[in-house]
Design a protein around this motif. Structure first.
Motif, mmCIF file in Angstrom:
data_model
loop_
_atom_site.group_PDB
_atom_site.id
_atom_site.type_symbol
_atom_site.label_atom_id
_atom_site.label_comp_id
_atom_site.label_asym_id
_atom_site.label_seq_id
_atom_site.Cartn_x
_atom_site.Cartn_y
_atom_site.Cartn_z
ATOM 1 N N GLU A 64 0.998 -1.027 0.710
ATOM 2 C CA GLU A 64 -0.727 -0.018 0.389
ATOM 3 C C GLU A 64 0.816 1.365 0.093
ATOM 4 O O GLU A 64 0.487 2.281 -0.828
ATOM 5 N N PHE A 65 1.733 1.216 0.907
ATOM 6 C CA PHE A 65 2.932 2.697 0.819
ATOM 7 C C PHE A 65 3.667 2.807 -0.348
ATOM 8 O O PHE A 65 3.722 3.806 -0.992
ATOM 9 N N GLN A 66 4.263 1.602 -1.232
ATOM 10 C CA GLN A 66 4.138 1.723 -2.602
ATOM 11 C C GLN A 66 3.548 2.130 -3.570
ATOM 12 O O GLN A 66 4.016 2.904 -3.706
ATOM 13 N N ALA A 67 2.303 1.492 -3.751
ATOM 14 C CA ALA A 67 1.075 2.273 -4.362
ATOM 15 C C ALA A 67 0.866 4.025 -4.281
ATOM 16 O O ALA A 67 1.037 4.429 -5.006
ATOM 17 N N ILE A 68 1.484 4.054 -2.958
ATOM 18 C CA ILE A 68 0.542 5.897 -2.798
ATOM 19 C C ILE A 68 2.498 6.271 -3.411
ATOM 20 O O ILE A 68 1.633 7.320 -3.738
ATOM 21 N N ALA A 69 2.981 5.807 -3.399
ATOM 22 C CA ALA A 69 4.124 6.814 -3.030
ATOM 23 C C ALA A 69 4.417 6.528 -4.778
ATOM 24 O O ALA A 69 4.691 7.889 -5.806
ATOM 25 N N ALA A 70 4.258 5.912 -5.064
ATOM 26 C CA ALA A 70 4.106 5.621 -6.898
ATOM 27 C C ALA A 70 2.809 6.369 -7.442
ATOM 28 O O ALA A 70 3.273 7.437 -8.066
ATOM 29 N N ALA A 71 2.136 6.537 -7.072
ATOM 30 C CA ALA A 71 1.175 7.491 -6.910
ATOM 31 C C ALA A 71 1.421 8.857 -7.059
ATOM 32 O O ALA A 71 1.383 10.372 -7.669
ATOM 33 N N GLN A 72 2.117 9.577 -6.092
ATOM 34 C CA GLN A 72 2.995 10.805 -5.385
ATOM 35 C C GLN A 72 3.692 11.457 -6.678
ATOM 36 O O GLN A 72 3.687 11.889 -7.272
ATOM 37 N N LEU A 73 4.462 10.562 -6.709
ATOM 38 C CA LEU A 73 5.427 9.993 -8.023
ATOM 39 C C LEU A 73 5.478 10.798 -9.116
ATOM 40 O O LEU A 73 6.102 11.325 -10.161
ATOM 41 N N ALA A 74 4.007 10.060 -9.730
ATOM 42 C CA ALA A 74 3.076 10.134 -10.862
ATOM 43 C C ALA A 74 2.096 11.516 -10.770
ATOM 44 O O ALA A 74 2.150 11.864 -11.714
ATOM 45 N N ASP A 75 2.050 12.534 -10.165
ATOM 46 C CA ASP A 75 0.984 13.353 -10.221
ATOM 47 C C ASP A 75 1.499 14.320 -11.202
ATOM 48 O O ASP A 75 2.389 15.021 -11.179
ATOM 49 N N PRO A 76 0.573 14.904 -12.006
ATOM 50 C CA PRO A 76 0.895 15.220 -12.850
ATOM 51 C C PRO A 76 1.923 16.837 -12.306
ATOM 52 O O PRO A 76 1.727 17.520 -12.570
ATOM 53 N N ARG A 77 0.717 17.238 -10.864
ATOM 54 C CA ARG A 77 1.104 18.711 -11.281
ATOM 55 C C ARG A 77 2.005 18.980 -10.159
ATOM 56 O O ARG A 77 2.532 19.730 -9.916
ATOM 57 N N ARG A 78 3.485 17.306 -10.099
ATOM 58 C CA ARG A 78 4.756 17.790 -9.698
ATOM 59 C C ARG A 78 5.586 18.820 -10.930
ATOM 60 O O ARG A 78 5.447 17.871 -12.081
ATOM 61 N N ASP A 80 8.794 16.897 -10.605
ATOM 62 C CA ASP A 80 10.004 17.131 -11.356
ATOM 63 C C ASP A 80 8.631 14.967 -10.997
ATOM 64 O O ASP A 80 9.749 13.946 -10.575
ATOM 65 N N ARG A 81 8.147 15.103 -11.689
ATOM 66 C CA ARG A 81 7.206 13.626 -11.603
ATOM 67 C C ARG A 81 7.639 12.636 -12.976
ATOM 68 O O ARG A 81 8.194 13.143 -13.154
ATOM 69 N N LEU A 82 7.234 11.443 -12.273
ATOM 70 C CA LEU A 82 8.286 10.606 -12.974
ATOM 71 C C LEU A 82 7.073 9.727 -13.754
ATOM 72 O O LEU A 82 6.012 9.776 -13.761
ATOM 73 N N THR A 83 7.778 9.540 -14.886
ATOM 74 C CA THR A 83 6.879 8.806 -16.017
ATOM 75 C C THR A 83 6.687 7.111 -14.527
ATOM 76 O O THR A 83 7.540 6.783 -14.414
#
Length: 125
Positions: A64-78, A80-83
């Motif tokens: 669950e924490f991996q998924a939350i981190a992945a969603a945060q890293l992929a957030d288009p509002r960031r 420095d977002r990641l693909t």
């Protein structure tokens, strides 16, 4: 197939605590949470079952924490977002799995318990 993890409004089972082993015990490949020293098969089954449940609960929570981190890293509002590909590489996942984890993380962040997609992301690894 992994069992669904409890959501925020469901009580979490509290499995037996995972105790850290002393360094000298961890170096012994035959030593595992002192299970090898339990002679009574009933006690061994009970303790091994407690550990199994604790490891499953810990793994489910970590996913669950991996998924939350992945969603945060992929957030288009960031800025420095990641693909999904970059997240997949970083987490050692496939890109398809990363996409599922990003969506699962977004659902968790929104507090959605399920939207009909059956978030069994462990099936894609």
């Amino acid at each position: 197939m992994a069992e669904p993890t409890p959501r925020r409004n469901e009580p979490r089972l509290r499995p037996a605590p995972l105790l850290f082993e002393p360094a000298e015990a961890a170096g012994d490949p035959e030593h595992f949470f002192d299970l090898e020293s339990i002679d009574d098969p009933r006690a061994l089954l009970d303790r091994a079952t407690e550990l199994t449940l604790a490891f499953r609960a810990a793994a489910d929570r970590a996913v669950e924490f991996q998924a939350i981190a992945a969603a945060q890293l992929a957030d288009p509002r960031r800025f420095d977002r990641l693909t999904p590909a970059a997240i997949a590489e970083r987490a050692e996942w496939t890109e398809d799995y990363a996409k599922k984890m990003i969506e699962f993380g977004r659902d968790l962040l929104r507090g959605v318990e399920g939207n009909g997609h059956g978030h069994e992301v462990t099936d894609l690894a």
